[in-house]
Motif scaffolding. Structure first.
Motif, PDB file in Angstrom:
ATOM      1  N   SER A   1      74.430  15.718 -40.783  1.00 39.89           N
ATOM      2  CA  SER A   1      74.628  14.386 -41.837  1.00 39.89           C
ATOM      3  C   SER A   1      75.799  13.919 -41.558  1.00 39.89           C
ATOM      4  O   SER A   1      76.893  14.606 -41.454  1.00 39.89           O
ATOM      5  CB  SER A   1      74.142  14.569 -43.186  1.00 39.89           C
ATOM      6  OG  SER A   1      74.406  13.388 -43.982  1.00 39.89           O
TER       7      SER A   1
ATOM      8  N   THR B   1      67.962  18.564 -46.121  1.00 42.03           N
ATOM      9  CA  THR B   1      68.160  17.518 -46.728  1.00 42.03           C
ATOM     10  C   THR B   1      69.816  17.637 -47.445  1.00 42.03           C
ATOM     11  O   THR B   1      70.052  18.569 -47.902  1.00 42.03           O
ATOM     12  CB  THR B   1      67.457  17.360 -48.075  1.00 42.03           C
ATOM     13  OG1 THR B   1      67.240  17.977 -48.842  1.00 42.03           O
ATOM     14  CG2 THR B   1      65.886  16.979 -47.428  1.00 42.03           C
ATOM     15  N   PHE B   2      70.465  16.413 -47.244  1.00 42.72           N
ATOM     16  CA  PHE B   2      71.802  16.511 -47.640  1.00 42.72           C
ATOM     17  C   PHE B   2      72.327  15.521 -48.834  1.00 42.72           C
ATOM     18  O   PHE B   2      71.534  14.530 -49.041  1.00 42.72           O
ATOM     19  CB  PHE B   2      72.675  15.820 -46.540  1.00 42.72           C
ATOM     20  CG  PHE B   2      72.872  16.853 -45.223  1.00 42.72           C
ATOM     21  CD1 PHE B   2      73.807  17.905 -45.017  1.00 42.72           C
ATOM     22  CD2 PHE B   2      71.637  16.693 -44.399  1.00 42.72           C
ATOM     23  CE1 PHE B   2      73.724  18.540 -44.121  1.00 42.72           C
ATOM     24  CE2 PHE B   2      71.865  17.639 -43.242  1.00 42.72           C
ATOM     25  CZ  PHE B   2      72.607  18.527 -43.133  1.00 42.72           C
TER      26      PHE B   2
ATOM     27  N   SER C   1      70.941  21.050 -38.676  1.00 44.93           N
ATOM     28  CA  SER C   1      70.794  19.664 -39.678  1.00 44.93           C
ATOM     29  C   SER C   1      72.190  19.160 -39.484  1.00 44.93           C
ATOM     30  O   SER C   1      73.210  19.678 -39.824  1.00 44.93           O
ATOM     31  CB  SER C   1      70.074  20.014 -40.653  1.00 44.93           C
ATOM     32  OG  SER C   1      68.919  20.273 -40.590  1.00 44.93           O
TER      33      SER C   1
ATOM     34  N   ALA D   1      74.255   8.372 -47.092  1.00 40.14           N
ATOM     35  CA  ALA D   1      74.562   9.011 -45.549  1.00 40.14           C
ATOM     36  C   ALA D   1      74.557   7.900 -44.642  1.00 40.14           C
ATOM     37  O   ALA D   1      73.500   7.041 -44.887  1.00 40.14           O
ATOM     38  CB  ALA D   1      73.593  10.167 -45.258  1.00 40.14           C
TER      39      ALA D   1
ATOM     40  N   ASN E   1      71.178  11.095 -40.546  1.00 35.61           N
ATOM     41  CA  ASN E   1      70.825  12.364 -40.735  1.00 35.61           C
ATOM     42  C   ASN E   1      69.871  12.753 -39.469  1.00 35.61           C
ATOM     43  O   ASN E   1      69.196  11.972 -38.745  1.00 35.61           O
ATOM     44  CB  ASN E   1      69.942  12.772 -41.891  1.00 35.61           C
ATOM     45  CG  ASN E   1      70.385  12.619 -43.140  1.00 35.61           C
ATOM     46  OD1 ASN E   1      71.762  12.960 -43.493  1.00 35.61           O
ATOM     47  ND2 ASN E   1      70.035  11.555 -44.019  1.00 35.61           N
TER      48      ASN E   1
END
Length: 489
Positions: free
Chosen positions: A339, A310-311, A337, A322, A325
């Motif tokens: 983003s 998760t960002f 991953s 974001a 993602n």
């Protein structure tokens, strides 16, 4: 978690097998608890032209390959027992008048009696030819809930490289006469496709290891008194230890119970990068050059992790949303991953840090990287002012013929300092003095131009124009119209 449960009782119809010389009709299939008594029965007929030669009970997948339990020869009332079948456990009887045969099982056993039981008659003619007629009853032996239980924690999340302890608690109800044969640990998607790790035989507390699983990497232990077994993995590896680990309990009669523990190996982020289409990938702490008003999308990438990340995006400490993602699982089973976020550059962003933070485990900060925003701010007409010794100037200014007049042009809040040019009726004037702002941030720039108006300059336009290297299109300017006052001598 309780793993065992009663299987549904199977209610069947009466089954009849006939070949023209006689018939065999069996009772429905039977479901019985392990250790309970049950009775199987069949009725038979023999056509008038045939004689009964033999009646027997057999256990197995087929009457031909099964184990014969007992048989009655012709009209003899007492059966003959075979193999290890004794009359105390298996009692065969028949009613010759009503032509009914029965087999009473004193205590059905899961391992032995979960089978087909065949009732067979053999008939013959005076010529001596023998014909067999048979049919089967399926006996399903169940172990009831509460008699055998296994309890595990169904899921274990553990960091790659750290140790993990898998625990399994089990009970067997001694009142049912269950004797534990072995406890084992295995790994695989199903019990049919597993690699056995370790096994404890009966009441032993020293395991036997299999398939290259051994201490100190894998250590199995058992507390016999409390019915607990553990498996310690010294250093969890994503490729070797991700999946289901099975704790299995096998009783002496062959009945088994098992429960899986799902081990999720967390591979934390080891690297993180920010890039854009203009520059490519930035080194950590690199600089992104923008012009005020420019929109740019940045991409943050975290490779080879599990699970996906998760960002969190911030600029100048303020949260950014974001754009998108995405997680992609590679051929190595690990996730990359990604983003994306977008920024429209403002003057206030100059010198601020754009930060991307990624984590794939709750409560952990994960990794982060930053880019310094260097925002170029060209001059705007709204940030320019024109004045003289009397103050700010409007659309026109009074000047006296033959008297020197100094104009000042100020350009505020540019980066870098602005270049200022003066024009008198669109003719560039070079005799100006400019004082550029000092510093690496936003600066103000002033320029002074002095000229002596003549009568011919009446209604001329004085313009101040400003630009930087980043300026495009029509450069911003500010102007005023000269009103030349002629003094009469």
């Amino acid at each position: 978690m309780k793993m065992s449960g009663l299987l549904l009782f199977i209610v069947g119809i009466l089954f009849k097998e006939s070949c023209g010389q006689g018939t065999v009709t069996v009772s429905p299939d039977v479901t019985a608890d392990n250790g309970s008594p049950t009775t199987l029965s069949c009725t038979y007929t023999v056509d008038n032209n045939y004689l009964l030669y033999n009646l027997d009970w057999t256990r197995g997948e087929s009457v031909r390959d099964g184990f014969r339990i007992a048989d009655f020869v012709k009209d003899v009332d007492q059966p003959i027992y075979y193999s290890n079948f004794s009359s105390s456990e298996y009692t065969a009887s028949r009613d010759k008048i009503n032509r009914i045969a029965s087999l009473a099982i004193a205590s059905v056993r899961f391992q032995d009696d979960s089978e087909l039981f065949w009732c067979r008659i053999q008939v013959y003619t005076s010529s001596g030819s023998v014909t067999q007629i048979s049919d089967s009853i399926e006996v399903i032996v169940t172990v009831s809930s509460g008699q055998v239980m296994i309890t595990v924690s169904p899921t274990l999340n553990v960091d790659s490289g750290s140790s993990a302890t898998l625990s399994c608690s089990y009970t067997t109800d001694a009142s049912y006469g269950y004797r534990l044969y072995f406890v084992s640990w295995s790994m695989g998607e199903t019990l049919r496709d597993v690699y056995k790790i370790a096994q404890f035989q009966e009441e032993g507390d020293s395991p036997v290891y299999y398939n290259n699983y051994s201490p100190p990497d894998y250590i199995a232990a058992r507390d016999v008194a409390n019915g607990v077994s553990t498996l310690v993995i010294a250093s969890v590896d994503f490729y070797n230890d991700t999946g289901l680990f099975w704790c299995r309990l096998v009783l002496a009669d062959g009945y088994s119970e098992s429960e899986p523990i799902e081990v999720n190996v967390i591979v934390p982020p080891g690297s993180i990068t920010i890039s854009d289409h203009e520059t490519g990938t930035y080194p950590g702490g690199g600089t992104s050059y923008l012009v005020e008003g420019e929109s740019r999308q940045y991409r943050c990438v975290v490779p080879d992790i599990n699970p996906g990340a998760t960002f969190t995006w911030t600029v100048g400490g303020r949260s950014l949303t974001a754009d998108s993602n995405n997680d992609v699982i590679g051929s190595n089973g690990l996730t990359t991953s990604t983003s994306n976020t977008s920024i429209t550059a403002e003057a206030r962003n100059d010198g601020e840090m754009l930060q991307c933070q990624a984590s794939n485990k709750n409560g952990h900060d994960g990794v982060s990287t930053t880019v310094v925003l260097d925002v170029k701010v060209p001059p705007k007409a709204s940030s320019m002012s024109l004045f003289d010794s009397s103050g700010p100037l409007g659309n026109q200014v009074d000047v006296i013929e033959q008297t020197a007049h100094t104009f000042t042009c100020r350009v505020e809040g540019t980066k870098p300092a602005a270049t200022i040019k003066w024009y008198l009726d669109d003719v560039e004037q070079t005799a100006a003095t400019t004082t550029p702002g000092v510093g690496t941030g936003l600066v103000d720039t002033e320029s002074h131009w002095t000229f002596t108006p003549q009568r011919v300059n009446h209604r001329n336009t004085v313009k101040c124009e400003a630009n930087t290297v980043e300026s495009v299109g029509q450069f911003p300017l500010i102007s005023t119209t000269l009103i030349v006052i002629v003094l009469e001598l």
